[in-house]
Design a protein around this motif. Structure first.
Motif, short mmCIF file in Angstrom:
data_model
loop_
_atom_site.label_atom_id
_atom_site.label_comp_id
_atom_site.label_asym_id
_atom_site.label_seq_id
_atom_site.Cartn_x
_atom_site.Cartn_y
_atom_site.Cartn_z
N GLY A 187 0.87 -1.21 -0.18
CA GLY A 187 0.00 -0.11 -0.15
C GLY A 187 0.79 1.23 0.00
N ASN A 188 2.28 1.12 0.05
CA ASN A 188 2.96 2.37 0.25
C ASN A 188 3.53 2.67 -1.07
OD1 ASN A 188 5.00 4.04 0.61
ND2 ASN A 188 5.84 3.14 2.47
N PRO A 189 3.47 3.75 -1.68
CA PRO A 189 3.82 4.05 -3.26
C PRO A 189 5.42 3.86 -3.13
CG PRO A 189 2.51 5.96 -2.38
CD PRO A 189 2.43 4.83 -1.10
N ASP A 190 5.98 4.19 -1.93
CA ASP A 190 7.86 3.85 -2.16
C ASP A 190 8.09 2.47 -2.06
OD1 ASP A 190 7.95 6.73 -1.93
OD2 ASP A 190 7.94 6.66 0.43
N THR A 191 7.29 1.41 -1.70
CA THR A 191 7.62 0.03 -1.65
C THR A 191 6.91 -0.81 -2.41
OG1 THR A 191 6.39 -0.03 0.35
CG2 THR A 191 8.59 0.35 0.71
N ALA A 192 5.90 -0.24 -2.95
CA ALA A 192 4.91 -1.30 -3.89
C ALA A 192 5.71 -1.89 -4.93
CB ALA A 192 3.72 -0.41 -4.36
N VAL A 201 -2.87 -7.64 -10.77
CA VAL A 201 -3.45 -8.34 -9.54
C VAL A 201 -3.17 -7.66 -8.13
CG1 VAL A 201 -3.74 -10.51 -8.17
CG2 VAL A 201 -3.41 -10.73 -10.64
N ILE A 202 -2.05 -7.29 -8.08
CA ILE A 202 -1.46 -6.52 -6.82
C ILE A 202 -2.13 -5.15 -6.61
CG2 ILE A 202 0.47 -5.71 -5.50
CD1 ILE A 202 1.96 -8.22 -6.10
N SER A 203 -2.31 -4.38 -7.82
CA SER A 203 -2.85 -3.23 -7.39
C SER A 203 -4.52 -3.21 -7.85
CB SER A 203 -2.13 -2.30 -8.54
OG SER A 203 -2.53 -2.58 -9.76
N GLY A 204 -4.96 -4.34 -8.22
CA GLY A 204 -6.39 -4.17 -8.43
C GLY A 204 -6.79 -3.75 -9.78
N GLY A 205 -5.85 -3.73 -10.78
CA GLY A 205 -6.08 -3.40 -12.14
C GLY A 205 -5.62 -1.76 -12.43
N THR A 206 -5.37 -1.15 -11.15
CA THR A 206 -4.95 0.31 -11.21
C THR A 206 -3.63 0.93 -11.31
OG1 THR A 206 -4.84 0.66 -8.81
CG2 THR A 206 -7.03 0.76 -9.48
N GLY A 221 -1.98 1.38 -8.74
CA GLY A 221 -1.60 2.04 -7.82
C GLY A 221 -0.72 1.35 -6.64
N PRO A 222 -0.50 1.80 -5.34
CA PRO A 222 -0.94 3.26 -4.99
C PRO A 222 0.01 4.30 -5.63
CG PRO A 222 0.57 2.21 -3.40
CD PRO A 222 0.18 1.10 -4.66
N VAL A 223 -1.01 5.59 -5.83
CA VAL A 223 -0.31 6.59 -6.80
C VAL A 223 0.63 6.16 -7.87
CG1 VAL A 223 0.56 8.75 -6.05
CG2 VAL A 223 0.01 7.25 -4.56
N ASN A 224 -0.07 5.37 -8.74
CA ASN A 224 0.53 4.97 -9.90
C ASN A 224 1.96 4.18 -9.80
OD1 ASN A 224 -1.52 5.90 -11.19
ND2 ASN A 224 -0.47 7.91 -11.72
N SER A 225 2.37 3.67 -8.61
CA SER A 225 3.78 3.41 -8.37
C SER A 225 3.93 1.91 -9.03
CB SER A 225 3.88 3.07 -6.82
OG SER A 225 3.00 2.52 -6.23
N THR A 226 2.85 1.26 -9.27
CA THR A 226 3.15 -0.01 -10.00
C THR A 226 2.39 -0.05 -11.20
OG1 THR A 226 1.12 -1.14 -9.15
CG2 THR A 226 2.97 -1.35 -7.74
N LEU A 227 2.38 1.25 -11.94
CA LEU A 227 1.64 1.34 -13.24
C LEU A 227 2.81 0.86 -14.25
CD1 LEU A 227 -0.82 2.18 -14.57
CD2 LEU A 227 0.13 4.52 -14.97
#
Lengths: 294, 318
Positions: free
Chosen positions: B173-178, B255-260, B262-268
């Motif tokens: 859930g943390n954009p720095d570590t996702a 899967v981990i970001s639920g398709g988004t 996220g969080p804050v586009n960190s896994t986009l």
């Protein structure tokens, strides 16, 4: 400096204490086991958690519980909008048809490249290699448009037909390499006995290519079974879903309260992979070592 | 010998001629047969690969939403990408960071484990199999779901940390570590790369090591001066394959970001953004442009990599 050990066959040179190699082996095993433990612990934890009651899933690192139950499996099985009987059936259907398709198209193509002469052979082979390196995303959009025009959305055709048309160039390449190494004398003698090309293909080359066929079938199984993007694009009716899609839907709709059920279904979705792996691990590992497939 | 051939009987000559005619006939049929064998693949090549590639190249210069017909917009998609689409740049950055951290980690760990396994060691086939197993699951939804738990707020990792008195929030859930958790997931599946290294290590002739040992080269010297140079073709192959795969990673991030993303586009991931553009927002022209850009980047990367190989890859015959 005293450590003189050859590469694959450790040999004891004068001046190398036997104890040294023994200690080395112990250290080696200890290191490997540590890494393996870290690697496999998540899987074991998943297995343990799937048998724990929901209120215990998040408590504790351990694998064991006094309250082991199969309730998660019972509840999870019927949890989706259709039951997992349906999802597993769908996945099985897609996987089996895809495997048959790959065996059909890849073996025919490979035989032609390995044994027959025809115009533009080298150019076509270069194209084959090229498609191996091509990222799938470049055909994703146009294929979707094509299948949409054909009315194939919410059917299994987009997931299976491409395999019957040899889109997995990797397996063709694998089989070409394998067939090239088969002795040609067998073909010749079969020909003298009156065999045509189809006869040679069916009676000589295919039976001898069983290792390559097995590798192709196994990898097709694993890729298709795990495939997520394909079903995500083409299947949006819930009773058509495959297991990965159903798991993802489950994950989206689930709170922490039913993580146990999600884990139970995850375990079941991985079980066929582990099962087939145990049966054929030698084949898989030889296959990957010789062709460099994932 | 030559006497024999000169005095061959009429029958043998006859049969040789006959077989020549048969051979010609066979050859002629061979081409026809070849194209029958090739037919499924050729249909697929044209209908599912080359044709669609050309079509998507065309689409990349259009505005197309599947409902109305494609509208030619020239280079507009590419201009938008480079000048005004912030998420495009975010997805590019995320993917590059993922590749830059993931690929070397996977290569180094694979090589280290392969080197440990490359000796006359007990239970070798058992070790090989167990190390290999995760790579069969790394791209599955089940493992991605597991990862979401392991790196979640009260997941496995935080429970271990709390034993040491460290309190951490959700890693996913943390954009720095996702993104880091996704790198770890890719690393977890290093087994297939490792198996290829191991096969390569086994090919290195033992005489080289014996000779070096006799000359007094130590372990480190032998690794640096024999193992690494002899292994460069395999390193080259693995680096290319792992990189190309990393650029195309999709399922775990989805899967981990639920398709988004996220969080804050960190896994986009680039591929995830492509999917969103093409299939969530139906910007099929834009998605095609992104796909072709990826092909171009990968082609340039592969080309440079192949070119560089002449300077650092050692082939035995040189």
């Amino acid at each position: 400096m005293t450590s003189v050990k050859t590469h694959t066959i450790p040999r004891i040179y004068p001046g190398t204490p036997v104890k040294n190699t023994f200690v080395r082996a112990i250290i080696r095993h200890a290191l490997l086991i540590c890494v393996l433990f870290v690697l496999l612990y998540p899987l074991l934890w998943l297995l343990g958690a799937s048998f724990r009651p929901n209120n215990e899933v998040f408590n504790g690192l351990g694998l064991f519980s006094e309250n082991y139950t199969i309730q998660n499996y019972i509840d999870g099985w019927g949890a989706g909008s259709a039951s997992f009987t349906r999802y597993f059936g769908n996945s099985l259907l897609v996987t089996v048809v895809s495997i048959l398709g790959n065996l059909f198209s890849c073996s025919l193509t490979a035989y032609a490249f390995a044994r027959l002469n025809f115009p533009f052979k080298n150019a076509l082979f270069a194209i084959l290699i090229g498609t191996m390196l091509l990222p799938m995303h470049v055909t994703l959009v146009p294929q979707y448009i094509l299948f949409n025009k054909l009315g194939w959305i919410n059917t299994y055709f987009p997931l299976t037909i491409p395999h019957w048309l040899g889109v997995d160039a990797f397996f063709i390449f694998l089989m070409v390499q394998f067939i090239r190494n088969l002795p040609r004398e067998l073909d010749e003698s079969a020909r003298l006995d009156g065999c045509g090309h189809f006869g040679i293909f069916l009676r000589i080359v295919m039976p001898l290519s069983l290792p390559a066929i097995g590798t192709t079938a196994m990898f097709t199984f694993i890729w298709t079974w795990n495939d997520f993007l394909g079903p995500l694009l083409y299947l949006n009716r819930s009773d058509m879903q495959t297991v990965p899609l159903a798991l993802n839907a489950f994950l989206d709709s689930t709170g922490q309260s039913s993580y146990g059920e999600l884990f139970a279904m995850s375990v079941l979705s991985l079980a066929p992979i582990v099962g087939f792996f145990i049966v054929s691990q030698r084949l898989l590992i030889e296959g990957i070592a010789t062709t460099g497939m994932k | 010998m030559s006497v024999h051939t000169q005095t061959s009987s009429p029958e043998t000559i006859q049969s040789v001629l006959g077989s020549k005619a048969r051979k010609r006939d066979w050859r002629k049929r061979e081409v026809a047969v070849a194209f029958v064998f090739l037919a499924p693949w050729l249909i697929g090549l044209i209908g599912l690969t080359l044709g669609p590639m050309l079509y998507s190249l065309y689409l990349s210069f259009t505005d197309y939403n599947l409902l109305s017909s494609p509208k030619w917009v020239g280079l507009q998609n590419f201009v938008t990408m480079f000048t005004s689409d912030e998420r495009f740049w975010v997805s590019t950055r995320v993917t590059i960071v993922y590749v830059i951290f993931g690929v070397p980690l996977i290569l180094i760990v694979s090589l280290m484990i392969a080197a440990l396994l490359n000796s006359k060691i007990a239970f070798l086939s058992g070790y090989r199999a167990l190390f290999y197993l995760p790579s069969l699951m790394g791209a599955s939804v089940a493992i991605a779901a597991l990862w979401r738990q392991i790196f979640g707020g009260n997941g496995l990792i935080n429970q271990i940390l709390s034993y040491f008195g460290i309190e951490a929030g959700s890693w996913v859930g943390n954009p720095d570590t996702a993104l880091g958790t996704l790198v770890v997931l890719a690393l977890w599946a290093f087994g297939s790369t490792m198996i290829i290294f191991l096969a390569g290590l086994r090919q290195i002739p033992a005489e080289l090591y014996e000779a070096a040992a006799v000359d007094g080269a130590g372990r480190v010297r032998r690794f640096l001066n024999i193992t690494l140079p002899m292994l460069t073709p395999i390193i080259f192959f693995n680096a290319l394959m792992v990189t190309i795969n990393a650029f195309q990673a999709f399922t775990p991030a989805y899967v981990i970001s639920g398709g988004t993303g996220g969080p804050v586009n960190s896994t986009l991931f680039y591929t995830l953004y492509l999917y969103q553009q093409g299939f969530a927002q139906l910007n099929m022209g834009y998605a095609s442009a992104m796909a072709w850009l990826l092909v171009a980047v990968l082609a340039i990367f592969s080309g440079l990599f192949f070119w560089s190989s002449r300077y650092w890859v050692y082939y035995g015959d040189k």
